[in-house]
Design a protein around this motif. Structure first.
Motif, PDB file in Angstrom:
ATOM      1  N   VAL A   2       0.857  -1.185   0.000  1.00 51.80           N
ATOM      2  CA  VAL A   2       0.000   0.000   0.000  1.00 51.80           C
ATOM      3  C   VAL A   2       0.896   1.239   0.000  1.00 51.80           C
ATOM      4  O   VAL A   2       1.579   1.524   0.982  1.00 51.80           O
ATOM      5  CB  VAL A   2      -0.928   0.002   1.234  1.00 51.80           C
ATOM      6  CG1 VAL A   2      -1.807   1.240   1.236  1.00 51.80           C
ATOM      7  CG2 VAL A   2      -1.785  -1.256   1.237  1.00 51.80           C
ATOM      8  N   ARG A   3       0.897   1.973  -1.110  1.00 50.27           N
ATOM      9  CA  ARG A   3       1.779   3.127  -1.256  1.00 50.27           C
ATOM     10  C   ARG A   3       0.976   4.422  -1.226  1.00 50.27           C
ATOM     11  O   ARG A   3      -0.158   4.472  -1.685  1.00 50.27           O
ATOM     12  CB  ARG A   3       2.550   3.023  -2.575  1.00 50.27           C
ATOM     13  CG  ARG A   3       3.488   1.835  -2.643  1.00 50.27           C
ATOM     14  CD  ARG A   3       4.402   1.908  -3.849  1.00 50.27           C
ATOM     15  NE  ARG A   3       3.702   1.680  -5.110  1.00 50.27           N
ATOM     16  CZ  ARG A   3       3.483   2.615  -6.023  1.00 50.27           C
ATOM     17  NH1 ARG A   3       3.870   3.852  -5.806  1.00 50.27           N
ATOM     18  NH2 ARG A   3       2.857   2.325  -7.134  1.00 50.27           N
ATOM     19  N   PRO A   4       1.552   5.500  -0.723  1.00 54.20           N
ATOM     20  CA  PRO A   4       0.878   6.800  -0.724  1.00 54.20           C
ATOM     21  C   PRO A   4       0.852   7.409  -2.115  1.00 54.20           C
ATOM     22  O   PRO A   4       1.866   7.406  -2.820  1.00 54.20           O
ATOM     23  CB  PRO A   4       1.724   7.641   0.237  1.00 54.20           C
ATOM     24  CG  PRO A   4       3.069   7.004   0.226  1.00 54.20           C
ATOM     25  CD  PRO A   4       2.857   5.542  -0.035  1.00 54.20           C
ATOM     26  N   MET A   5      -0.302   7.904  -2.539  1.00 56.32           N
ATOM     27  CA  MET A   5      -0.436   8.545  -3.853  1.00 56.32           C
ATOM     28  C   MET A   5      -1.774   9.275  -3.934  1.00 56.32           C
ATOM     29  O   MET A   5      -2.694   8.984  -3.159  1.00 56.32           O
ATOM     30  CB  MET A   5      -0.337   7.504  -4.971  1.00 56.32           C
ATOM     31  CG  MET A   5      -1.409   6.427  -4.932  1.00 56.32           C
ATOM     32  SD  MET A   5      -1.263   5.250  -6.305  1.00 56.32           S
ATOM     33  CE  MET A   5       0.310   4.493  -5.936  1.00 56.32           C
ATOM     34  N   PRO A   6      -1.889  10.208  -4.859  1.00 56.02           N
ATOM     35  CA  PRO A   6      -3.176  10.876  -5.089  1.00 56.02           C
ATOM     36  C   PRO A   6      -4.164   9.894  -5.721  1.00 56.02           C
ATOM     37  O   PRO A   6      -3.764   8.867  -6.288  1.00 56.02           O
ATOM     38  CB  PRO A   6      -2.827  12.006  -6.062  1.00 56.02           C
ATOM     39  CG  PRO A   6      -1.344  12.133  -6.014  1.00 56.02           C
ATOM     40  CD  PRO A   6      -0.819  10.782  -5.680  1.00 56.02           C
ATOM     41  N   VAL A   7      -5.440  10.242  -5.670  1.00 55.28           N
ATOM     42  CA  VAL A   7      -6.479   9.358  -6.193  1.00 55.28           C
ATOM     43  C   VAL A   7      -6.303   9.107  -7.686  1.00 55.28           C
ATOM     44  O   VAL A   7      -6.472   7.983  -8.160  1.00 55.28           O
ATOM     45  CB  VAL A   7      -7.878   9.949  -5.900  1.00 55.28           C
ATOM     46  CG1 VAL A   7      -8.967   9.097  -6.551  1.00 55.28           C
ATOM     47  CG2 VAL A   7      -8.123  10.036  -4.399  1.00 55.28           C
ATOM     48  N   ASP A   8      -5.948  10.155  -8.458  1.00 57.70           N
ATOM     49  CA  ASP A   8      -5.828   9.965  -9.908  1.00 57.70           C
ATOM     50  C   ASP A   8      -4.712   8.991 -10.258  1.00 57.70           C
ATOM     51  O   ASP A   8      -4.828   8.204 -11.208  1.00 57.70           O
ATOM     52  CB  ASP A   8      -5.631  11.308 -10.612  1.00 57.70           C
ATOM     53  CG  ASP A   8      -4.375  12.035 -10.161  1.00 57.70           C
ATOM     54  OD1 ASP A   8      -3.907  11.775  -9.041  1.00 57.70           O
ATOM     55  OD2 ASP A   8      -3.857  12.876 -10.931  1.00 57.70           O
ATOM     56  N   GLU A   9      -3.621   8.992  -9.466  1.00 58.30           N
ATOM     57  CA  GLU A   9      -2.547   8.042  -9.719  1.00 58.30           C
ATOM     58  C   GLU A   9      -2.961   6.630  -9.316  1.00 58.30           C
ATOM     59  O   GLU A   9      -2.542   5.648  -9.942  1.00 58.30           O
ATOM     60  CB  GLU A   9      -1.279   8.456  -8.967  1.00 58.30           C
ATOM     61  CG  GLU A   9      -0.605   9.676  -9.553  1.00 58.30           C
ATOM     62  CD  GLU A   9       0.757   9.945  -8.932  1.00 58.30           C
ATOM     63  OE1 GLU A   9       1.242   9.100  -8.151  1.00 58.30           O
ATOM     64  OE2 GLU A   9       1.331  11.005  -9.221  1.00 58.30           O
TER      65      GLU A   9
END
Length: 213
Positions: free
Chosen positions: A158-165
């Protein structure tokens, strides 16, 4: 590109290895850096399954297909990957130019979730089909749960990222859902593709504050 090929339920074939290698290397025309690829070829219930996973920087690309011929399954799996690469080619290249620290492999203390695909016994499948869509399915007794067959188990980082990514990563993996950590709120979220209208949905987990009774 480092390529690993695994054969399951049938013998290794040099011809298939060479064919898979040739097909997988076609991604080089889309990617500046494809680090490694893993191909799993398996035989199950007389069907030939091909699963191809390619790592390119922060992104993971995946295609799965099955048919009555292994060469055709490899072609179909790669067709899925190439279709997504054509769609996101520029975004992938731009993202490589601004790699973020939290995307780099080797990051410690990453959250991982386990994803299992399982088969229900035929009688439970019939029961589930009879339940109206608006009602929750009845709970399954432990004795019946034990009769389910695990088809595939995988571990998801589980990696941190914006929703679009997250949506982009889900599509690159040709999946209907993707688990990630929201880059702003830090909540563990699931983005998914809605079957009703083809749009996307977002499920977010968050803590609740207990109230006094």
């Amino acid at each position: 590109m480092q390529l690993n090929i695994t054969f399951r339920q049938f013998g290794s074939s040099d011809a298939l290895k060479e064919y898979a290698k040739e097909k997988v290397e076609r991604v080089n025309k889309y990617l500046d850096r494809a680090g490694e690829a893993h191909v799993v070829l398996s035989l199950e219930r007389h069907l030939h399954h091909a699963e191809i996973t390619i790592h390119s920087g922060a992104w993971v690309l995946r295609g799965r297909e099955k048919s009555e011929d292994m060469y055709a399954s490899i072609d179909l799996a790669m067709d899925k990957i190439e279709a997504q690469l054509r769609k996101y080619k520029e975004k992938i290249k731009n993202h490589h130019g601004r790699d973020r620290v939290h995307h780099r492999q080797g990051l410690v203390n990453q959250l991982k979730v386990r994803h299992k695909v399982f088969e229900l016994p035929e009688e439970l499948m019939d029961e589930a089909a009879e339940v109206p869509a608006a009602q929750p399915a009845p709970s399954t007794p432990a004795a019946e749960q034990s009769s389910t067959r695990i088809v595939r188990t995988s571990e998801i980082t589980v990696r941190p990222m914006p929703v679009d990514e997250a949506v982009m990563q889900m599509n690159l993996m040709n999946q209907d859902f993707y688990v990630f950590q929201h880059a702003t709120t830090h909540e563990v979220c699931v983005v998914y593709r809605r079957k009703e209208d083809g749009q996307y949905g977002l499920i977010a987990t968050h803590g609740t504050t207990p109230t006094g009774g």
